[in-house]
Write a protein that holds these residues in place. Sequence first.
Motif, PDB file in Angstrom:
ATOM      1  N   ASN A  53       3.996  -3.195 -27.655  1.00  0.00           N
ATOM      2  CA  ASN A  53       5.257  -3.607 -27.040  1.00  0.00           C
ATOM      3  C   ASN A  53       6.271  -2.475 -27.162  1.00  0.00           C
ATOM      4  O   ASN A  53       6.396  -1.866 -28.228  1.00  0.00           O
ATOM      5  CB  ASN A  53       5.798  -4.865 -27.709  1.00  0.00           C
ATOM      6  N   GLU A  54       6.996  -2.201 -26.110  1.00  0.00           N
ATOM      7  CA  GLU A  54       7.901  -1.057 -26.070  1.00  0.00           C
ATOM      8  C   GLU A  54       9.345  -1.486 -26.277  1.00  0.00           C
ATOM      9  O   GLU A  54       9.847  -2.397 -25.623  1.00  0.00           O
ATOM     10  CB  GLU A  54       7.754  -0.334 -24.733  1.00  0.00           C
ATOM     11  N   TYR A  55      10.029  -0.793 -27.214  1.00  0.00           N
ATOM     12  CA  TYR A  55      11.437  -1.042 -27.495  1.00  0.00           C
ATOM     13  C   TYR A  55      12.228   0.248 -27.314  1.00  0.00           C
ATOM     14  O   TYR A  55      11.716   1.345 -27.550  1.00  0.00           O
ATOM     15  CB  TYR A  55      11.649  -1.507 -28.939  1.00  0.00           C
ATOM     16  N   GLU A  56      13.497   0.098 -26.971  1.00  0.00           N
ATOM     17  CA  GLU A  56      14.389   1.245 -26.932  1.00  0.00           C
ATOM     18  C   GLU A  56      14.707   1.675 -28.359  1.00  0.00           C
ATOM     19  O   GLU A  56      14.975   0.841 -29.236  1.00  0.00           O
ATOM     20  CB  GLU A  56      15.681   0.880 -26.195  1.00  0.00           C
ATOM     21  N   PHE A  63      14.640  -1.843 -37.168  1.00  0.00           N
ATOM     22  CA  PHE A  63      13.300  -2.322 -36.856  1.00  0.00           C
ATOM     23  C   PHE A  63      12.660  -2.929 -38.100  1.00  0.00           C
ATOM     24  O   PHE A  63      12.736  -2.356 -39.192  1.00  0.00           O
ATOM     25  CB  PHE A  63      12.409  -1.180 -36.352  1.00  0.00           C
ATOM     26  N   VAL A 116      13.085  -5.663 -33.294  1.00  0.00           N
ATOM     27  CA  VAL A 116      14.338  -4.910 -33.385  1.00  0.00           C
ATOM     28  C   VAL A 116      15.530  -5.847 -33.525  1.00  0.00           C
ATOM     29  O   VAL A 116      15.580  -6.910 -32.895  1.00  0.00           O
ATOM     30  CB  VAL A 116      14.509  -3.979 -32.169  1.00  0.00           C
ATOM     31  N   ARG A 170       6.757 -10.922 -25.781  1.00  0.00           N
ATOM     32  CA  ARG A 170       6.591  -9.506 -25.523  1.00  0.00           C
ATOM     33  C   ARG A 170       6.782  -9.220 -24.036  1.00  0.00           C
ATOM     34  O   ARG A 170       6.722 -10.108 -23.213  1.00  0.00           O
ATOM     35  CB  ARG A 170       5.161  -9.074 -25.896  1.00  0.00           C
TER      36      ARG A 170
END
Length: 277
Positions: A53-56, A63, A116, A170
């Motif tokens: 899963n991609e987060y800024e 985190f 996050v 997600r």
Amino acid sequence: MEKKICAYHAEDLFFHHTVSPWRDPKKFPLHAHEMNEVLVILSGEGVMRVEGNEYELFPGAVFLMRDGESHKIQVEAGEPYERIAIRFSSSLLSHLDPKGELSIPFCERRLGSGNVFRLRSLQGLLPSVMELGENTSSYRIRLTVTAFLYSLLVEASNQYVSEEHSFGERKELGKIYEIIEFVNQNLSKDLSLDAIAADFYLSKSQLSRSFKKATGSTLWDYVLIKRLFLARSLIREGESISGACERSGFREYSSFYRAYKKRFGVSPNQDRGDLKD
């Protein structure tokens, strides 16, 4: 050159405050830890991938990753990457919090979901840990870091319980997340590229490209990390080394031994503590 402003290491608590110049993404490989981790981003922007899963990645982001939760950081060129990392064992919280309330943001969510936080208390708490340096005593570091950690986790837990924090689903990854879940639930099975591609009706090249794009890692590296963490957990729970090798999906003891020692710095026998090489 990377600069370690302050560091502390004990059996139940690991802390460091570090500033790194921009580094090639290959210098930040996919990895996981054996303890829960709180990572506070002080400067730097980019992307954090947790279990696909991609987060800024942005200053002020906090985190939370539980033990064994794989993640990979990609920092954009330009601004240095400064962070505070705290890793801790469950025993560190158990005396203060026997009901496990502070562990909720780690354990009551799906892998790679809700990692996050934006914590209102962060700016008020940061000065205490930012002042820690090479000349600070170990006792003072531990005291300060523990207080900082407890305060952050109280707010994170409160956000979770009050539903102020979105622990939502997600980002949609289709079959890739299905594959990630399948791997984590079937580590003793054949998880070769051929087998998974066949099981999920994908070509090997399509599977490789999609998995690398989602996680920043090859399928094999991901599987290896998960199997080694499972093996170590089994060994420390009393499982025989040969049993841990088999149950974690390794077919050859020699390859298991080499991978284990490379990952953890000790052999399986040394890790168990009751045998010698």
